[in-house]
Design a protein around this motif. Sequence first.
Motif, PDB file in Angstrom:
ATOM      1  N   LEU A 169       0.826  -1.243   0.153  1.00  0.00           N
ATOM      2  CA  LEU A 169      -0.007  -0.071  -0.107  1.00  0.00           C
ATOM      3  C   LEU A 169       0.885   1.243   0.027  1.00  0.00           C
ATOM      4  O   LEU A 169       0.632   2.352  -0.722  1.00  0.00           O
ATOM      5  CB  LEU A 169      -1.049  -0.135   1.292  1.00  0.00           C
ATOM      6  N   LEU A 170       1.972   1.430   0.724  1.00  0.00           N
ATOM      7  CA  LEU A 170       2.842   2.336   0.833  1.00  0.00           C
ATOM      8  C   LEU A 170       4.288   2.214   1.343  1.00  0.00           C
ATOM      9  O   LEU A 170       4.435   1.275   2.394  1.00  0.00           O
ATOM     10  CB  LEU A 170       2.288   3.413   1.755  1.00  0.00           C
ATOM     11  N   ALA A 171       5.233   2.239   0.510  1.00  0.00           N
ATOM     12  CA  ALA A 171       6.551   2.117   0.991  1.00  0.00           C
ATOM     13  C   ALA A 171       7.212   3.251   0.664  1.00  0.00           C
ATOM     14  O   ALA A 171       7.577   3.615  -0.344  1.00  0.00           O
ATOM     15  CB  ALA A 171       7.066   0.895   0.125  1.00  0.00           C
ATOM     16  N   PRO A 172       7.301   4.289   1.588  1.00  0.00           N
ATOM     17  CA  PRO A 172       7.644   5.703   1.249  1.00  0.00           C
ATOM     18  C   PRO A 172       9.072   5.737   0.702  1.00  0.00           C
ATOM     19  O   PRO A 172       9.369   6.490  -0.067  1.00  0.00           O
ATOM     20  CB  PRO A 172       7.755   6.260   2.723  1.00  0.00           C
ATOM     21  N   ASN A 173       9.834   4.940   1.395  1.00  0.00           N
ATOM     22  CA  ASN A 173      11.446   5.106   0.902  1.00  0.00           C
ATOM     23  C   ASN A 173      11.678   4.571  -0.651  1.00  0.00           C
ATOM     24  O   ASN A 173      12.552   4.944  -1.323  1.00  0.00           O
ATOM     25  CB  ASN A 173      12.424   4.388   1.911  1.00  0.00           C
ATOM     26  N   LEU A 174      10.858   3.545  -1.003  1.00  0.00           N
ATOM     27  CA  LEU A 174      10.706   3.077  -2.426  1.00  0.00           C
ATOM     28  C   LEU A 174       9.948   3.861  -3.299  1.00  0.00           C
ATOM     29  O   LEU A 174      10.058   3.885  -4.664  1.00  0.00           O
ATOM     30  CB  LEU A 174      10.186   1.657  -2.466  1.00  0.00           C
ATOM     31  N   GLU A 175       9.079   4.747  -2.653  1.00  0.00           N
ATOM     32  CA  GLU A 175       8.087   5.617  -3.591  1.00  0.00           C
ATOM     33  C   GLU A 175       7.155   4.551  -4.112  1.00  0.00           C
ATOM     34  O   GLU A 175       6.885   5.106  -5.275  1.00  0.00           O
ATOM     35  CB  GLU A 175       8.849   6.531  -4.273  1.00  0.00           C
TER      36      GLU A 175
END
Length: 401
Positions: A169-175
């Motif tokens: 759903l969300l992986a901020p550092n992978l964007e």
Amino acid sequence: MQTGEPTSDNEIDRRSGDDQKINTAIVLEAVLKDAPLSRAQISERTGLNKATVSSLVQQLIDRHLVIEIGHGESSGGRKPVMLLFNAQAGHAVGIDLGVNYIRGVLTDLDGAVLHERVSSLKRRDPDHVLPELASCIEYLIARAPDSPYGIVGIGIGVPGIVDDRGTVLLAPNLEWRNVPLREWAEERFALPVAIDNEANAGALGEQKYGAGRNVAHQIYVSVGIGIGTGIILNKELYKGASGFSGELGHLSIELDGKPCRCGSRGCWELYASEMALLERAAPLGYEDLDALLNAAEQDGRVQQLFRETGTFLGAGIASIANVFNPDLVIIGNRMSKAQRWIEEAMREEAAKRALPYHRERMRIQFAELEDRSAVRGAANDAISRFFAKVKSGRYDDSANL
């Protein structure tokens, strides 16, 4: 149905089949947990009669899950034949998908690593990462020895929030947002695939194979480009109401701090992660953690950067202690390589900030598996799901052999 009414043959058969599955699961669990064991010892430990145990053991031998390894010591009669789980009955693939790397392992069903592959990621978008991920998995599958069950599954740990359908759903550092990773992997490889947060995988890896063995309450802190935590309470992985617990790297430790990719500000990982360390080291000309580790031997400025990182880590660990009151906090992932340089400052800050009753029994250790906790835990996730199918009877069909 009234008391005394005859039970149908179909119902009796169904009950008998369910009982057999349950008893098979009990016998297999005894072998997995305590082998080598004899049939008589299994009977003693499980409470099942010897005839039932002998029949079930033979079925497990026929299904290649249990093997006889010779005779044990006699307690007065004939020497018993000892039994062992057949770890070579199948294999699993574990993947740690990092922000700037992919680490993969091929294991047997005991989790022993047979092959490993590590590659760097130059880009983070799915169109680049997924082919690299496929290449790693294909490499490992191609090196699996022949076995009755083949590859039983693939486990993947991801630095982000994963739902129960295996969508990132969300992986901020992978964007990454809304990437259907399990669907992609199952279509690509036609194998069962388990997707979970990387820190959860790391926690399970340390619990099964590393520093967390036999510890009831433990928090695994994965310190890489970001920070994630895997929470084990009463020996069970805690995932929260929606399955998304453990994002302690995104606790705000500075009210009006730096902006984070997650959308918030002042997150812990902006100050205590590998990414934060590299940002502080950039003016000194160092671009990666390995270069900093080498330089720390001679460069006092680098040593100070590591101490600062340790201090920030210690502050967050104190909050973990005050909230969860764990027996053990485990520091894992790539920053565990820097133990020599960060440990003292980290312990000092944690002791300074944690409530005295909370820190009294709490231990802080670095991961025994170092930066392999997540990949080992991901493989074990795939193995555990295979065992669950075996115990439920879903691998009874000879077509699965």
